[in-house]
Structure formats: structure tokens, C-alpha cells
Design an enzyme around this catalytic site. Structure first.
Site, PDB file in Angstrom:
ATOM      1  N   VAL A  13      94.199  15.575  76.673  1.00 28.33           N
ATOM      2  CA  VAL A  13      93.317  15.825  75.522  1.00 28.33           C
ATOM      3  C   VAL A  13      94.097  16.498  74.388  1.00 28.33           C
ATOM      4  CG1 VAL A  13      91.292  17.106  74.716  1.00 28.33           C
ATOM      5  CG2 VAL A  13      91.238  15.979  76.934  1.00 28.33           C
ATOM      6  N   THR A 123      86.208  20.437  77.899  1.00 24.33           N
ATOM      7  CA  THR A 123      84.814  20.246  78.325  1.00 24.33           C
ATOM      8  C   THR A 123      84.329  21.535  78.968  1.00 24.33           C
ATOM      9  OG1 THR A 123      85.288  17.935  78.692  1.00 24.33           O
ATOM     10  CG2 THR A 123      83.316  18.792  79.738  1.00 24.33           C
ATOM     11  N   GLU A 148      85.458  16.386  73.248  1.00 21.32           N
ATOM     12  CA  GLU A 148      86.202  15.115  73.152  1.00 21.32           C
ATOM     13  C   GLU A 148      85.476  14.028  73.927  1.00 21.32           C
ATOM     14  OE1 GLU A 148      87.838  13.601  75.805  1.00 21.32           O
ATOM     15  OE2 GLU A 148      87.542  15.141  77.329  1.00 21.32           O
ATOM     16  N   ASN A 205      78.768  11.875  79.777  1.00 23.03           N
ATOM     17  CA  ASN A 205      79.486  11.453  80.986  1.00 23.03           C
ATOM     18  C   ASN A 205      78.524  11.240  82.154  1.00 23.03           C
ATOM     19  OD1 ASN A 205      81.968  11.321  79.839  1.00 23.03           O
ATOM     20  ND2 ASN A 205      82.872  13.045  80.930  1.00 23.03           N
ATOM     21  N   GLY A 250      81.898  -1.997  90.954  1.00 22.76           N
ATOM     22  CA  GLY A 250      83.231  -1.698  91.476  1.00 22.76           C
ATOM     23  C   GLY A 250      83.156  -0.918  92.765  1.00 22.76           C
ATOM     24  N   GLY A 254      85.421   7.108  89.425  1.00 25.96           N
ATOM     25  CA  GLY A 254      86.258   8.271  89.717  1.00 25.96           C
ATOM     26  C   GLY A 254      86.957   8.738  88.464  1.00 25.96           C
ATOM     27  N   CYS A 257      87.306  13.028  85.098  1.00 30.02           N
ATOM     28  CA  CYS A 257      86.153  13.524  84.328  1.00 30.02           C
ATOM     29  C   CYS A 257      84.799  13.324  85.011  1.00 30.02           C
ATOM     30  CB  CYS A 257      86.132  12.846  82.971  1.00 30.02           C
ATOM     31  SG  CYS A 257      87.662  13.081  82.068  1.00 30.02           S
TER      32      CYS A 257
END
Ligand code: UGA
Length: 423
Positions: A13, A123, A148, A205, A250, A254, A257
Site C-alpha cells: 500500500v 485499513t 485504500e 471488502n 473458485g 483468500g 485482505c
């Protein structure tokens, strides 16, 4: 107008933030505590696998408006803005460990000039703006949250062409100053209070992780009823309220984050007295997805003593990052059931797991294997010479956890093929 920006922490980041702000014309000084890393960066050597980053770091070094120094206190004296980009790892109880953030704030405090704006880019949970204010102990500097939204692999593009810029501050003037740094970036800029900005990052997220767990659950349902998940998701995605992105089934999600932030939002909610049971379900569904992939392998071979080829180790393609990788999660489970693994990844040469040998190419992985698991969606796996693979393996079974390969071509060569959500 260009500003002087100090960036504390040159992880993925911090380095992206620093190099991109330099690309936008600002003068940027990046600090880290690791001497070799700083020396490498001064020579334009990038320690991470990130498209475009090396090019813009070198451009910034050549132009003279990007530099790297050892120690945060040496970076901030002339800064109008200080971006805190230090790690915020997960504690054993799932909460966020803010030690690095507090330490960084305390270290820079004495060297800041009056009027500096300190920005939280890491974060961080609700209340961290206040925590940084306290660690700084300075009434003449402001603290602002500016989360971010960078993806590994496309971090530079995500920074320079973001969907939005979110700024959280109690001090409107400080928020406006942070917004001015993004001059030249075409994106909506949203200014809100610190708590809302902080939660916005986790919520984004968590929502994306939810979308993926949902996608994988629909894939499981498609298998049960004999539908094709690709067509189901295509039909769903045309609804613009749903969209096509982040609907690829999938082996589970993972990375550095989603797993950490999903646990953190559960823990933040719990601390505030809210039981976020939906999110707990999303995380549990992801664990089940790892198990489901293992179940597919077990449906065709007995795992104890078997050799299995695993194609892909990274948590997604175009990165060398194996943190919380679904591939590694699947491998752990296969090894626990007695399988010996030969794994290959174009960008990863080491995996810290007993029972796994990392080999030099996909064909070496397939040699003598009783089954092949495709765990990461690297392009090169699409173009494998299937005749060669058929000759190398001991038994012809493919578990394609990324729906990447040509199932018809495989079946024609006598392979059993199992994808995710389609037969
Ligand atoms: C994620 C978010 O996408 C970024 O917006 C965020 O800024 C970043 O976390 C962060 O918090 O720093 P990243 O961890 O780089 O970015 O990875 P993603 O590209 O989001 O992928 C996460 C996982 O989901 C991977 O395992 C990937 O393979 C999986 N995935 C993604 C799918 O299985 N299907 C999809 O359709 C998309």
C-alpha cells in the site's frame, strides 16, 4: 498545487501510494524501518510483484520527486501530509493489532511541522483516527482517514483510476486539503466522518467476500441440480444492480485482505454489541469451499499415499502472494489426508508446508500424479500441452477449481473433469 508528502511504510500500500502521488507530481519521501529494503528502493528495486510499480518508482527517482529514507522521523520534517501505511495485522482473537500504527504516530510526532495532516491509509477499525490523534499528542496537526481500495496485481491502475476516493475527517479544511492531492485523478471524491470512512473500507471488502461466497454457493447448487454456473452467473450479471464482476466461482477466496478484514468486521461488530451472523456465515461458507475442492479430489482417488499435482499456489493469478491462499488451504487439507503434493506456480518457488514439493514447471508437477488440481487461474495453465500431460500422469483426473481448462479437450484425452458449478 503540489505538496510534500511523507509515506510511512513501504509495503504494497505505502509503495503504491508514494509512487503514484509522485507520478501525480507531488514530492514524496517514503520511509521504512528495514535498511536493505530502503537501499534497494533507492536503486529502483521493487521487493514485491506488482505490474507497473517498478516503472513509476524509477520514473519518480529519475525525476527527483520520489525518495526513500530509513526511519519515519527522517521523512516527515518538511511534509504537508504524512500517510501512515503500516501493517495492521490480525490478532489471535480476530481483532486488529494497531501496535505499528500507534508506534509510527508516536515516532513522528515531535518532527511534524504545525498544520501537517496525518492520514490513515492502513485499513483500521473505527476509532483509529482518535487513537492516532492521541498517539501524536499534537493539537496543531489534523488526522484524516483515507482508506485504500487497491487490488494486488493492479494496484497502480486502481490508485490512478479509482472508482472513488473516500476521505473521513472531523476537520473539513483538512479533508479538503487531502482531496486536493488527488487533482488529476478522475473519480468521485467523498468526504465523510472518520468512522464512516473506516467502516466503508471493511464493508466494501466484506461485501465482495459475501458476493464470492454466494457465487460459490450457487456453484454448489448448480452441481446439485445439473445447471451450468457460468450461464447462471452470466444471466444474473446482466442485471446492472448485480453486475458481472466478482462472480467467478473458485476454490474459495483468500489473500492478505479479505480473510483478515472479514474477521475484523465480525470482531468490530461484536465489540459494538452487534452479532454479524451473516458475515460469520460468509466466512464459514468459504471454509466449506476449500473442503468441497478436497471432496472432489477424493471422489476420484484415495488420498492416502497418492501423489497429487497442484497447479497454482498464489492466492490469485498475477501475484506471488500466498497469504491465506485458497490453494494453500486446499493443500493443507490434502496433506492432512495423506496425499503427497507436487505444486507449481509461475511466481512462487517456496511453500512452507510439509508434504509439498514445489517443482519447476507444470509438467514436472503432473509427472506420476494420480490427479491434477488447478488452484490458481494463471493464463499459462490454459495453454498446457494436454497430450504431454496425459502421457505424464499416472491417472487421468482433473479438478479445475478455477473453471480454466478446456473440459472437452480433456475428456477427449480420457480425463475425468470436474469444474466448480458445472459438470
Ligand atoms: C482486495 C479488494 O478487491 C481490494 O478492493 C482491496 O483494496 C484489497 O483487497 C485490500 O483490502 O487491500 P486483493 O486482496 O488484491 O484485493 O484481491 P482480489 O482481487 O479482490 O481477490 C481476492 C480473492 O477473491 C482471491 O483469492 C481471488 O482469487 C478471489 N476471487 C476474486 C474469486 O474467487 N472470484 C472472483 O470473481 C474474484
Amino acid at each position: 498545487m503540489f505538496s510534500t508528502i511523507a509515506v510511512i511504510g513501504t509495503g504494497y500500500v505505502g509503495l503504491t501510494t508514494g509512487a503514484c502521488f509522485a507520478h501525480l507530481g507531488h514530492r514524496v519521501i517514503c520511509a521504512d524501518v528495514v535498511a536493505e529494503k530502503v537501499e534497494g528502493l533507492q536503486r529502483g528495486e521493487i521487493p514485491i510483484f506488482e505490474a507497473q510499480l517498478e516503472r513509476i518508482v524509477r520514473a519518480g527517482l529519475d525525476a527527483g520527486n520520489l525518495s526513500f529514507v530509513l526511519g519515519s522521523e527522517n521523512a516527515v520534517a518538511e511534509a504537508d501530509f504524512v500517510y501512515l501505511c503500516v501493517p495492521t495485522p490480525q490478532s489471535a482473537d480476530g481483532s486488529v493489532d494497531l501496535t505499528y500504527l500507534e508506534t509510527a504516530a508516536a515516532e513522528i510526532s515531535a518532527n511534524l511541522k504545525p498544520g501537517t495532516v496525518v492520514v490513515n491509509k492502513s485499513t483500521v477499525p473505527v476509532g483509529s483516527t482518535l487513537l492516532v490523534e492521541q498517539a501524536l499528542g499534537r493539537s496543531d496537526v489534523s488526522v484524516v482517514s483515507n482508506p485504500e481500495f487497491l487490488r494486488e496485481g493492479t494496484a497502480v491502475d486502481d490508485f490512478l483510476n479509482p472508482d472513488r476516493v473516500v476521505i473521513g475527517a472531523d476537520d473539513q479544511a483538512a479533508a479538503n486539503r487531502v482531496a486536493s492531492l488527488y487533482l488529476g485523478v478522475r473519480a468521485p471524491i467523498m468526504i465523510t466522518d472518520p468512522a464512516s470512512a473506516e467502516i466503508c473500507k471493511y464493508a466494501a471488502n466484506a461485501f465482495l467476500a459475501t458476493k464470492l461466497s454466494f457465487t460459490n454457493a450457487i456453484a454448489a447448487m448448480c452441481e446439485a441440480v445439473g445447471a451450468d454456473v457460468n450461464d447462471v452467473l452470466l444471466g444474473m450479471g446482466y442485471d446492472h444492480r448485480i453486475g458481472h464482476e466478482f462472480l467467478r466461482p473458485g476454490p474459495g477466496w483468500g489473500g492478505s485482505c479479505f480473510p483478515k478484514d472479514s474477521q475484523a468486521i465480525i470482531s468490530i461488530a461484536e465489540d459494538a454489541g452487534y452479532d454479524f451472523s451473516l458475515m460469520r456465515g460468509v466466512v464459514a461458507a468459504n471454509e466449506q469451499q476449500f473442503d468441497r475442492i478436497v471432496g472432489k479430489v477424493e471422489s476420484v482417488i484415495a488420498l492416502d499415499g497418492a501423489t497429487v499435482a497442484v497447479l497454482g499456489i498464489a492466492f490469485k493469478a498475477n501475484t506471488d502472494d500466498t497469504r491465506e491462499s485458497p490453494s494453500v488451504e486446499v493443500m493443507k487439507r490434502l496433506v492432512a489426508k495423506g496425499a503427497r503434493l507436487k505444486a507449481y506456480d509461475p511466481a512462487v518457488s517456496l511453500v512452507d508446508l510439509d508434504g509439498v514439493e514445489v517443482v519447476a514447471d507444470a509438467y514436472a508437477a503432473c509427472e506420476g500424479a494420480a490427479a491434477i488440481v488447478v488452484a490458481t487461474e494463471w493464463d499459462e495453465f490454459k495453454w498446457l500441452d494436454l497430450d504431454k500431460v496425459a502421457d505424464l500422469v499416472a491417472e487421468r483426473h482433473i479438478i479445475d477449481a478455477r473453471n480454466l481448462l478446456d473440459r472437452g479437450a480433456l475428456r477427449r484425452r480420457g480425463f475425468t473433469y470436474q469444474g466448480v458449478g458445472r459438470s
